[in-house]
Design an enzyme around this catalytic site. Structure first.
Site, mmCIF file in Angstrom:
data_model
loop_
_atom_site.group_PDB
_atom_site.id
_atom_site.type_symbol
_atom_site.label_atom_id
_atom_site.label_comp_id
_atom_site.label_asym_id
_atom_site.label_seq_id
_atom_site.Cartn_x
_atom_site.Cartn_y
_atom_site.Cartn_z
ATOM 1 N N ASP A 1 -14.119 -12.965 13.610
ATOM 2 C CA ASP A 1 -14.059 -13.927 12.509
ATOM 3 C C ASP A 1 -15.190 -13.527 11.570
ATOM 4 O O ASP A 1 -16.365 -13.686 11.925
ATOM 5 C CB ASP A 1 -14.256 -15.354 13.038
ATOM 6 C CG ASP A 1 -14.242 -16.374 11.905
ATOM 7 O OD1 ASP A 1 -14.541 -16.001 10.748
ATOM 8 O OD2 ASP A 1 -13.946 -17.546 12.177
ATOM 9 N N TRP B 1 0.818 -1.220 0.000
ATOM 10 C CA TRP B 1 0.000 0.000 0.000
ATOM 11 C C TRP B 1 0.847 1.262 0.000
ATOM 12 O O TRP B 1 0.349 2.349 -0.292
ATOM 13 C CB TRP B 1 -1.036 -0.032 1.139
ATOM 14 C CG TRP B 1 -1.939 -1.227 0.957
ATOM 15 C CD1 TRP B 1 -2.214 -2.186 1.865
ATOM 16 C CD2 TRP B 1 -2.651 -1.603 -0.242
ATOM 17 N NE1 TRP B 1 -3.039 -3.150 1.322
ATOM 18 C CE2 TRP B 1 -3.320 -2.811 0.035
ATOM 19 C CE3 TRP B 1 -2.787 -1.060 -1.516
ATOM 20 C CZ2 TRP B 1 -4.113 -3.480 -0.907
ATOM 21 C CZ3 TRP B 1 -3.569 -1.718 -2.457
ATOM 22 C CH2 TRP B 1 -4.214 -2.901 -2.147
ATOM 23 N N HIS C 1 -9.686 -13.261 -2.927
ATOM 24 C CA HIS C 1 -8.919 -14.223 -3.749
ATOM 25 C C HIS C 1 -8.312 -15.372 -2.930
ATOM 26 O O HIS C 1 -7.782 -16.316 -3.493
ATOM 27 C CB HIS C 1 -7.856 -13.520 -4.613
ATOM 28 C CG HIS C 1 -6.628 -13.051 -3.898
ATOM 29 N ND1 HIS C 1 -5.461 -12.744 -4.553
ATOM 30 C CD2 HIS C 1 -6.386 -12.831 -2.585
ATOM 31 C CE1 HIS C 1 -4.546 -12.360 -3.685
ATOM 32 N NE2 HIS C 1 -5.086 -12.400 -2.478
ATOM 33 N N ASP D 1 -10.362 -7.884 11.821
ATOM 34 C CA ASP D 1 -9.400 -8.955 11.499
ATOM 35 C C ASP D 1 -9.372 -9.966 12.630
ATOM 36 O O ASP D 1 -10.046 -9.793 13.671
ATOM 37 C CB ASP D 1 -7.999 -8.385 11.209
ATOM 38 C CG ASP D 1 -7.265 -9.192 10.125
ATOM 39 O OD1 ASP D 1 -7.093 -10.417 10.338
ATOM 40 O OD2 ASP D 1 -6.877 -8.623 9.090
#
Ligand SMILES: C[S@@+](CC[C@H](N)C(=O)[O-])C[C@H]1O[C@@H](n2cnc3c(N)ncnc32)[C@H](O)[C@@H]1O
Length: 345
Positions: A237, A165, A256, A211
């Site tokens: 989660d 980033w 992905h 996260d």
């Protein structure tokens, strides 16, 4: 066949058969400190001096430096009958551990973590699954369990995610006008690198990073200071726990990693939690519809096969997920390395 074409073919075959060395060359030179030394010395140095300062054999160092010249990580000049090595702009910017936009952890993970799994590519193709379970030190085939097993693995992965980033964060977030979305949730937001770009681009925004607990704990400790009130961490989660309400959910490089079913499950959960008029921003490398390019998507697709349950997808495939989850008005923008896809509730 004409002789020039054949010579080009031989060159291509030789280079491609040895391309597995490239991440090793880049990482080894970075890890040994070659690029940092040349950045800090301010003048080009001989291979003997570099070897001496870095505590290696002159013979081995000369081979490594010459390969770096071949790949344009280093440049050479001849002076007083000596060969002097210096960094290229690429090395100064990205390849040193102390380079301003260092990609050191990206080099490390690809040269070590991905590389060891790539020994089992044929098995991955036969079985259609990740190969972590084959490695002697692994008791799991789950990517995050394997990566986060140790504190150092977790930190290295978070650094690896953060580094990208510093190169592409701003351009990705500039793909769309996101000012209508002040309350943002970065889903799988890791260290908060993209969140930091978001709040600097949109002064009235706040970002919650969702996260796993170990990532959140490390993120709070090492990445976002307690004075930065516009970024908060939330342990969750995202397949099981309630997801905080937001105007915009960012899903960068997260879909992905997962199967089609899991992608739809996650997007459906985000759609339920999303404020009316809100949206979801997916950031991935999108395959073109006939699956012929970009090469980066093919490379990343194989890496996903080796280490996760996921793959890279076409815009039609992402559209189908968005539609199944209830998101509409889908728009895609190419931003260079990544594509940004925005869907609205
Ligand atoms: C491939 S990383 C992408 C990180 C970040 N979005 C970026 O682009 O730099 C995916 C992130 O999702 C998180 N993650 C994976 N499974 C999760 C789950 N079930 N719940 C919450 N976070 C999860 C991982 O810990 C990781 O930080």
């Amino acid at each position: 066949m004409n002789a020039t074409v054949e010579a080009e073919d031989v060159k291509m075959l030789f280079r491609n058969q040895h391309a597995f060395l490239i991440p090793k060359i880049m990482f080894t030179a970075s890890d040994l400190g070659v690029f940092d030394l040349l950045m800090e010395s301010k003048e080009p140095l001989t291979s003997v001096t570099i070897a001496e300062r870095l505590g290696t054999s002159p013979f081995g160092m000369e081979r490594l430096l010459d390969a770096c010249v071949g790949y344009k990580f280093l440049q050479v000049e001849r002076k007083d009958n000596q060969t002097l090595y210096g960094n290229t702009d690429l090395a100064n910017l990205y390849l040193g551990k102390r380079s301003p936009k260092t990609q050191y952890y990206s080099l490390k993970i690809n040269a070590e973590f991905t590389y060891t799994r790539a020994q089992h590519l044929a098995d991955a193709v036969r079985e259609g699954k990740a190969q972590t379970y084959r490695l002697s030190d692994s008791s799991t085939n789950n990517f995050y369990e394997a990566m986060y097993r140790t504190e150092s693995g977790l930190r290295e992965f978070m650094e690896f995610m953060r580094e990208m980033w510093s190169l592409c964060g701003r351009v990705v977030l500039n793909a769309f006008d996101l000012s209508p979305f002040p309350l943002v949730c970065d889903v799988g937001g890791s260290s908060g690198a993209l969140a930091k770009e978001y709040i600097s681009l949109y002064p009235n925004s706040t970002v919650t990073i969702v996260d796993l607990p170990e990532v959140v704990e490390t993120g709070k400790k090492h990445y976002v200071s307690s004075e930065e009130h516009r970024i908060t961490f939330h342990e969750c989660d995202f397949f099981k726990d309630p997801i905080p309400e937001a105007d915009l959910y960012i899903l960068a490089r997260t879909l992905h990693v997962f199967t089609d079913e899991k992608c739809v499950q996650l997007l459906t959960r985000l759609h339920k939690a999303c404020k009316p008029g809100g949206g979801v921003l997916v950031v991935e490398i999108v395959l073109n519809e006939d699956r012929t390019w970009p090469l980066e998507a093919h490379i990343s697709g194989l890496v996903m096969l080796l280490i996760t349950q996921g793959k890279e997808r076409t815009l039609s495939e992402y559209n189908a997920f968005f539609n199944a989850a209830g998101f509409k008005q889908i728009q895609q923008k190419k931003t260079g390395h990544f594509d940004a896809i925005l869907g609205r509730k």
